[in-house]
Every structure is written in C-alpha cells, then in structure tokens.
Design a protein around this motif. Sequence first.
Motif, short mmCIF file in Angstrom:
data_model
loop_
_atom_site.label_atom_id
_atom_site.label_comp_id
_atom_site.label_asym_id
_atom_site.label_seq_id
_atom_site.Cartn_x
_atom_site.Cartn_y
_atom_site.Cartn_z
N LYS A 72 -20.73 -8.78 -11.88
CA LYS A 72 -21.81 -9.71 -11.55
C LYS A 72 -23.11 -9.29 -12.24
N HIS A 73 -23.37 -7.99 -12.28
CA HIS A 73 -24.58 -7.50 -12.94
C HIS A 73 -24.54 -7.80 -14.44
N GLN A 113 -15.41 -14.05 -8.66
CA GLN A 113 -14.40 -14.13 -7.61
C GLN A 113 -13.08 -14.66 -8.15
N THR A 114 -13.13 -15.63 -9.06
CA THR A 114 -11.91 -16.17 -9.63
C THR A 114 -11.14 -15.10 -10.39
N TYR A 117 -10.15 -12.04 -7.68
CA TYR A 117 -9.15 -12.44 -6.69
C TYR A 117 -7.93 -13.05 -7.34
N GLY A 118 -8.08 -13.63 -8.53
CA GLY A 118 -6.90 -14.05 -9.28
C GLY A 118 -6.08 -12.84 -9.69
N LEU A 119 -6.76 -11.80 -10.17
CA LEU A 119 -6.08 -10.56 -10.52
C LEU A 119 -5.41 -9.95 -9.30
N MET A 302 -14.95 -21.90 -1.86
CA MET A 302 -15.08 -20.63 -2.57
C MET A 302 -13.69 -20.12 -2.97
N PRO A 303 -13.52 -19.69 -4.22
CA PRO A 303 -12.18 -19.32 -4.69
C PRO A 303 -11.58 -18.09 -4.01
N ALA A 304 -12.40 -17.09 -3.66
CA ALA A 304 -11.84 -15.87 -3.07
C ALA A 304 -11.17 -16.14 -1.72
#
Length: 667
Positions: A72-73, A113-114, A117-119, A302-304
């Motif tokens: 994110k950073h 998040q995609t 959380y996809g990983l 939200m995807p997560a």
Amino acid sequence: MFLQCPGLVRRLCTASSAVFRPCCKFSHNEQKRVAAAGSLAEFLTRALQANAPLSTPEGVAWFLASYAREAKHRLSAAPLSELAPLRRALSEALDLSFSGEQGERFFRATLVQTLWYGLFSGWVLHTERAPQEPFDWRTAAWELHLPVMQRLFSELANPSAQRSLNLTGLLDRTAATLARVDTAAFFARFQGDAVQYFYEPFLAAYDPELRQQFGVWYTPREVVEYMVERVDRALREDLGLPLGLADPSVYVLDPATGTGSYLTAALRRILRTLREQPDWDDASLDDLRRAATERLFGFEIMPAPYVIAHLRMSQALAQAGAPLRPGERAATYLTNALTNWHDTPPRLPMPELQAEQDAAQHVKQAQPILVVLGNPPYSAFAGTSQAEEGGLIDAYKAGLVRDWGIRKFNLDDLYVRFFRVAERKIAGGGRGIVCFISPSSYLSDPSFVVMRRTLLEVFDRLTVDNLNGDSRETGKRTPDGQPDPSIFSSPTNRAGIRSGTAIALLVKTGQDNPPTVRYREFWGAGKAAALLESLEGNGPAYAEAAPGPANRYSLRPMPDSGEYGEWPKVVELAGVPPFNGPIERRGLALISMEPDEDFGRVRAYLDDTKTDVEIAELEPRSLGVKSGEKVGKRACSPTVGLGQYGAKGIQATSEEAFGGVAVPEAA
C-alpha cells in the motif's frame, strides 16, 4: 547469529531505502519519525523470523498484513496509469466513484486486497487440492474458483501490471511465508473461525482507518447465532413455515455479508433442521447445497471479505458432507448492495465482472427475498454513488422540518440506507423479516421519527434487544456503575465501537395487524452470552412500547409518571423570551453567611402584608436602594432584577418609578 545466516545478512544489507532512510529524513518530525521507526521495527521482525515456522492464523495474518501494508505504501506514489481500464471497470461494477482522497485510497486498497487475498485464497485451495506440490503465486488465478477474482487477480499479477506496481518482490516473500506454514495446525483453527483469527487481525494491522471507515467489525458468534435463531423461529411462528430457514421458499439476503458469518450460520441452522426430519438421508445434502447456491444470497463490496466468505461457505459445505461440485459457487456476489434495485446498470467491459453484475441484479430485481439479515456498516463513505444512495433516505427525511420542527438531523450513516433497502424490499413482497444489528440511535432519537413511523407502517411485529455499550449516552457504564463494553469487543479489539447497538427483529406477517413493539435491554460484560442464553427463556423480560405522535414514535417504552404529559415541552420553554432569572442584587440583605443569624428580614421581605416602605425601613438593601433614595408603595418595572416575581423583587431605577417616597437613612 548474523554470521551464521548469510542470507539474513544480505537481506538486511540490501533492504529498501524506503525502510531505512525515513528514520533519518524525519529526525525533526516526531510523528513521522515514530512511524518510520515502526516500519523499520516491522521490517526487522519479518527479517529475523524469515525462517521460523508459522502455525497460527494470527501469525500468518500479521505477515500478510505487513507485506500488504508495504505494498500500500509503494502504491501511494505509483501513477497506476496502466490500470486505468481496470479502474473504470471496478468503478462501474461497484457503482463507486474513486475520486478524492477517500476514493483514491479505496481503489488502491482494493488492488492490494485483491492481490493478497487472491494469493492467499489460491494457496488455501491449492493446499487442499495438492498439499505436496509447491505453490506458485503467479499461477494462483488457476486455483481460484470465482471467475471475477480470477480476472481481477490476473489483471494485477501479469508482468505488465507488475512492472507498474513494483510488487513482485513482496508477493514472492508473501508466498515464501506461506510455504513455511504448518498447514495442519493452521487449518485446524482457520476452519474454526477464519474471521476472528485471520481476517480481523489482517484488516486491523493492514489498514485500521479503512476498517473504521467502512464499519468492518467482527460480529460475535453469540450475536450471529442469536439473530439466525430468532429469524428461524419467526419464520415458523409468525409466517407459518414449519421448516424455518430450511423451507425451500425462504430466500435470504445478507446485503453486507462481509466474511459470511450470517450465511454460514444460516447454513448450519438449515443442516440441523434437515437432520431432524424423519426422511433425512444422503439426498438431503443436495437440499443443503442448493440452499447455499440458490437461496442464501450475500452482497459484498470489498474483495478481501468477499474471498473469505466464499472460503467459509465452501468449507462449511465440505464439513457437512456436501462439497461444491465443479462449476458451483456460493451465491455471494461482489456488488454495491445500495444501488440498482430498480435500474439497469450499464454494460461492463470485462465479461467476468458483467457475469457477477448480472447475477447480483437477478437477486435484486427478481428473487422473492423473504429474509434480510446481517450487520450493515455504520459509517458513511464519501466515495459511494451519492446520486442513487443519497436518495434512498429521502423518505426518512420527508416532513422532518415542516411536521416535526427538526431542522438539524444526520441520517447519512450507511446503516440507515441498509434499513431503507431492507424495508422497501420486504414491503414490496407483502411479508417477510428484517433482522439487523446496528447503532441504537434510531430507537428514539428525534431525527429518526419518520424512519420509525415508516417501520411501524410496514411491519406489525417489532422486537428490540438493546445491547447498550454507548460511550456518549451511558459512558459505557451499567445503571449501577459497572463496565458496559461494546458488544463488538473482542480479543483483538478490546474497545469495540463507541456507538451503542441494538438488534431489531421486524416481521411483516401480511395480515394488516396493528403494530406491536417489544423492548428489552442487556447490560454488562457478559451480555453476549446472556443474549444467547435468552433463547432458552432465561433473559430479561420484554416490555411493551407504545409509539405514537406524542413520543415521536419512540421504540423505547416511556416511563409512566402520571402528570408527565402535562408538563411544558422543552420547545415551549425555549419559546419564552430570555431573562436573567432570580438574582439577589440586594447587597446580601437576603443572604446569610452565618447559620445562627436572625432571618427576620427575610421573613419580612416575603411577607405580602408588609409594604415596600416598611421593608425599606427595616433593611434598605432588600429593595436594592441606598439610604436617602426614595421608594414607592409599589415597584412596577417588569424587566429588571426579580421583576417577574413580584413587587419586592423589582430593582428601583428612578425616582419617578417609585412615586417619590424617600428611603430613610440606615441606622
């Protein structure tokens, strides 16, 4: 230790300057220096534990959140121009405007998040399918069962996107972290409660402000089970459906499904009912699978949490002996629950997003939803589609100023919009149930008077369980002064939330009965357990509320004080022109500092049979005049001193006002 770990030495020596340099760069800015030092400490923690085994969901969540936060950073300064098509597609699919600081932040958080959380989801599914084979995050899309997540992950994991995002190294380290997880120990707890032990710690560590912004809180198991059981009983007792949630005609929607707590609890309740039937056999498991894929609907933006919800539903079915078949999926969709209930949204450029949207639209506009339940978000978000969402609550604002004199009100919290969506959906179907846990402000706050009146017009059986725990109204204290924490307090979130909360069970029987309102309260640290125990008849008794125009349709019982209704209203008192009130202004002639002093002058002052002249002769100060001044037989000014409380309360202002009578010199 470092000499024995050359890999660790190399990792520390080649660490990104983004981690180390800020500590020096911000040496004169305390806040930034502390933040940079925290990043350095986090980096060192990851480095020093690079080869340590992981066995707990909390530990895995911390590492994933740490890498995601660094991602994110990095994205905060990346231009992301190559992702413009994906940005437009997501904005249209979720009906969100990624504009302004909040919108931009939400978009970038969605990307992170995609990916993470996809990983993670790909790793979970890969481990279940082929635990002995190594996992490669670059092919994780092949493991994902959800087409929309396959497409989104592929869009972000492809080499072109990774060159723009600069996240390949972080994804490599994340995959390496998952490779050292003790899977047996991890899944034993993860499958028990993925939310409490994984998702909530992840979100709290990754972006606590985003969590606060969207009102994402772990709903206690006791609350979820209580609400699902109350809905099941209401279906049986109030709507005449003896199988409750297991009845094939019962379509359920959780419009803010989050990680799927309510849907998995409903699935367990359906399984219990099916097993209680005399004709239970293996074929009954098909009914359970159909319930998960055709009757239990969830919406999530939200995807997560969307990914976690699908994992939990899949695991719940597998544990029940009814695993999803190839091509099947739980009926939880990535969509904005507050829009497009009556309109047709524009076509989307990505087929996978379009298929997801079509399925969600079918639920919104065609499915006969009988139950709406869940825990809607509490906060407002500036990035939402204000054109349609803002108009949702116009019905709750109608007449507030004209009919009720309420000029300042705040109905913009998201939970109010979810109430409106649920109320409107059930009203359109003729009968049904809404069961929400939400802030309790709507129960009696003046701003919600029209909302309450509307709910009383639509539903005929309303039950309220007030869980209290409000930091402003009660200071999070019980009536006897004991701690009264938020119902959302948890091991990872001791403070919970500031707002008091309540569970509302709203039933529309379709029989046009006059509405009845039952209300009770739960207090103290043990309220979650007490709530669940009340299902066995051990809870506090309900009291009947009597909402009406006189109490602004309050859903709380009003205390019966006999003459209370005859008292002037606050607005009436506020309509009286202001005045100073009783002020002594008598040179302390009417005040004594000594307990044994003679109060004869006060008795005389209050004696209506004595004239002002007599009082002035006894104590000139008691009429607010000085020796040698004149006082009339009656004072007449109604606007100064104690003018509204009698002649002796009027301060002399001029010789003419008092008839020219001289006050004798004091002795």
